[in-house]
Design a protein around this motif. Structure first.
Motif, mmCIF file in Angstrom:
data_model
loop_
_atom_site.group_PDB
_atom_site.id
_atom_site.type_symbol
_atom_site.label_atom_id
_atom_site.label_comp_id
_atom_site.label_asym_id
_atom_site.label_seq_id
_atom_site.Cartn_x
_atom_site.Cartn_y
_atom_site.Cartn_z
ATOM 1 N N LEU A 5 -18.390 41.753 70.657
ATOM 2 C CA LEU A 5 -18.253 43.022 69.959
ATOM 3 C C LEU A 5 -19.100 44.063 70.363
ATOM 4 C CD1 LEU A 5 -16.622 44.472 67.783
ATOM 5 C CD2 LEU A 5 -18.401 43.488 66.101
ATOM 6 N N ASP A 6 -20.409 43.609 70.470
ATOM 7 C CA ASP A 6 -21.473 44.759 70.863
ATOM 8 C C ASP A 6 -21.177 45.293 72.438
ATOM 9 O OD1 ASP A 6 -22.836 44.965 68.492
ATOM 10 O OD2 ASP A 6 -24.285 43.309 69.086
ATOM 11 N N ALA A 7 -20.571 44.406 73.246
ATOM 12 C CA ALA A 7 -20.289 44.785 74.594
ATOM 13 C C ALA A 7 -19.165 45.669 74.556
ATOM 14 C CB ALA A 7 -20.090 43.236 75.432
ATOM 15 N N LEU A 9 -18.234 47.694 72.109
ATOM 16 C CA LEU A 9 -18.620 48.901 71.587
ATOM 17 C C LEU A 9 -19.735 49.713 72.455
ATOM 18 C CD1 LEU A 9 -19.611 47.670 67.959
ATOM 19 C CD2 LEU A 9 -17.737 49.088 68.541
ATOM 20 N N ALA A 10 -20.500 49.048 73.245
ATOM 21 C CA ALA A 10 -21.458 49.610 74.065
ATOM 22 C C ALA A 10 -20.396 49.942 75.351
ATOM 23 C CB ALA A 10 -22.433 48.647 74.829
ATOM 24 N N LYS A 11 -19.670 49.732 75.760
ATOM 25 C CA LYS A 11 -18.623 50.113 76.759
ATOM 26 C C LYS A 11 -18.078 51.231 76.518
ATOM 27 C CE LYS A 11 -15.480 47.812 79.082
ATOM 28 N NZ LYS A 11 -14.524 46.753 79.536
ATOM 29 N N GLN A 12 -17.907 51.532 75.054
ATOM 30 C CA GLN A 12 -17.242 52.768 74.671
ATOM 31 C C GLN A 12 -18.336 53.788 74.288
ATOM 32 O OE1 GLN A 12 -15.279 51.205 71.221
ATOM 33 N NE2 GLN A 12 -13.714 50.336 72.216
ATOM 34 N N GLY A 13 -19.667 53.469 74.931
ATOM 35 C CA GLY A 13 -20.777 54.431 74.442
ATOM 36 C C GLY A 13 -21.627 54.316 73.559
ATOM 37 N N ASP A 14 -21.180 53.164 72.388
ATOM 38 C CA ASP A 14 -22.114 53.065 71.454
ATOM 39 C C ASP A 14 -23.362 52.542 71.868
ATOM 40 O OD1 ASP A 14 -23.474 51.924 69.057
ATOM 41 O OD2 ASP A 14 -21.580 51.525 68.349
ATOM 42 N N LYS A 15 -24.520 53.484 71.905
ATOM 43 C CA LYS A 15 -25.947 53.314 72.330
ATOM 44 C C LYS A 15 -26.664 52.083 71.389
ATOM 45 C CE LYS A 15 -26.784 57.389 74.427
ATOM 46 N NZ LYS A 15 -27.333 58.809 74.424
ATOM 47 N N ALA A 17 -25.271 49.685 69.685
ATOM 48 C CA ALA A 17 -24.445 48.437 70.178
ATOM 49 C C ALA A 17 -25.116 47.770 71.467
ATOM 50 C CB ALA A 17 -23.125 48.402 70.344
ATOM 51 N N PHE A 18 -25.627 48.504 72.287
ATOM 52 C CA PHE A 18 -26.092 48.415 73.577
ATOM 53 C C PHE A 18 -27.722 47.754 73.185
ATOM 54 C CE2 PHE A 18 -28.571 48.875 77.329
ATOM 55 C CZ PHE A 18 -27.922 48.051 78.305
ATOM 56 N N ILE A 19 -28.372 48.356 72.418
ATOM 57 C CA ILE A 19 -29.587 47.878 71.960
ATOM 58 C C ILE A 19 -29.501 46.581 71.462
ATOM 59 C CG2 ILE A 19 -31.563 48.424 70.248
ATOM 60 C CD1 ILE A 19 -30.989 51.495 70.909
ATOM 61 N N ARG A 20 -28.488 46.320 70.366
ATOM 62 C CA ARG A 20 -28.354 45.167 69.889
ATOM 63 C C ARG A 20 -28.031 44.004 70.743
ATOM 64 N NH1 ARG A 20 -25.173 48.156 66.051
ATOM 65 N NH2 ARG A 20 -23.311 47.201 67.086
ATOM 66 N N LEU A 21 -27.143 44.321 71.632
ATOM 67 C CA LEU A 21 -26.951 43.480 72.889
ATOM 68 C C LEU A 21 -28.387 42.977 73.590
ATOM 69 C CD1 LEU A 21 -24.421 42.299 74.371
ATOM 70 C CD2 LEU A 21 -24.585 44.259 75.733
ATOM 71 N N TYR A 55 -27.254 49.352 81.467
ATOM 72 C CA TYR A 55 -26.655 50.433 80.537
ATOM 73 C C TYR A 55 -25.771 51.530 81.363
ATOM 74 C CZ TYR A 55 -27.100 54.515 77.762
ATOM 75 O OH TYR A 55 -26.820 55.652 76.915
ATOM 76 N N HIS A 56 -26.167 51.600 82.632
ATOM 77 C CA HIS A 56 -25.276 52.646 83.279
ATOM 78 C C HIS A 56 -24.053 51.622 83.858
ATOM 79 C CE1 HIS A 56 -28.352 55.881 83.529
ATOM 80 N NE2 HIS A 56 -29.220 55.117 83.906
#
Length: 177
Positions: A5-7, A9-15, A17-21, A55-56
């Motif tokens: 789920l975090d992945a 959300l992170a793909k959609q730009g949720d920073k 979610a990326f930090i949680r990941l 991240y990128h």
């Protein structure tokens, strides 16, 4: 905490979610980097570069369910780059690291035995046993055939047995190891 789920959300730009990941994978990333590089400074550099690249590149992640394997693959590539750079340098006056103190002697002995393995065996043991990855996931992370992973795992187990089994007194006198 759900990696997939975090992945997504992170793909959609949720920073966040990326930090949680990253936070959920940071211990795994450190253990893997440490098993390859052996030096904390190098581990920190490799992990930092991995996080930046992930991240990128996360918008390009094809399957969210493979996010852990994907990040580990990035990390392994970064560790290899650092090793390549290090091989070109002449290290002088480097003090070997000592094993961390621990209450569990057996665990120290196992850790030391794993550290004595060749790099190709140590990473397979680390990913499979310490990171709980399946053979298929290890093969994907290292970009090697599953048969190669099985073979390396077998050799690593055999080497660990050799390191950890107490030798009988007579074995050394007769040259049996």
């Amino acid at each position: 905490m759900n990696l997939e789920l975090d992945a997504r959300l992170a793909k959609q730009g949720d920073k966040e979610a990326f930090i949680r990941l990253v936070k959920s994978l940071e211990l795994s990333l450190y253990r893997i980097a440490r098993s390859i590089l052996n030096r904390d400074e190098d581990c920190a550099d490799a992990i930092q570069e991995t996080i930046l690249k992930a991240y990128h590149a996360i918008p390009k992640l094809k399957q969210e369910s493979f996010v852990k394997t994907w990040m580990i693959r990035i990390l392994i590539n970064e560790c290899r780059k650092l090793l390549g750079k290090r091989r070109g340098m002449v290290l002088t006056g480097e003090i070997p690291e000592t094993a961390a103190l621990s209450v569990e002697f057996d665990r120290i002995e196992l850790k030391e035995a794993v550290e004595k393995l060749d790099d190709s065996l140590r990473i397979v043991i680390t990913l499979h046993y310490f990171e709980d990855m399946s053979l298929k996931q290890v093969a994907a992370a290292l970009e090697l055939p599953e048969g190669t992973i099985k073979s390396r795992l077998h050799r690593a187990r055999q080497s660990l047995l050799d390191f950890l089994q107490p030798k009988a007194e007579g074995d050394y006198a007769h040259g049996i190891h």
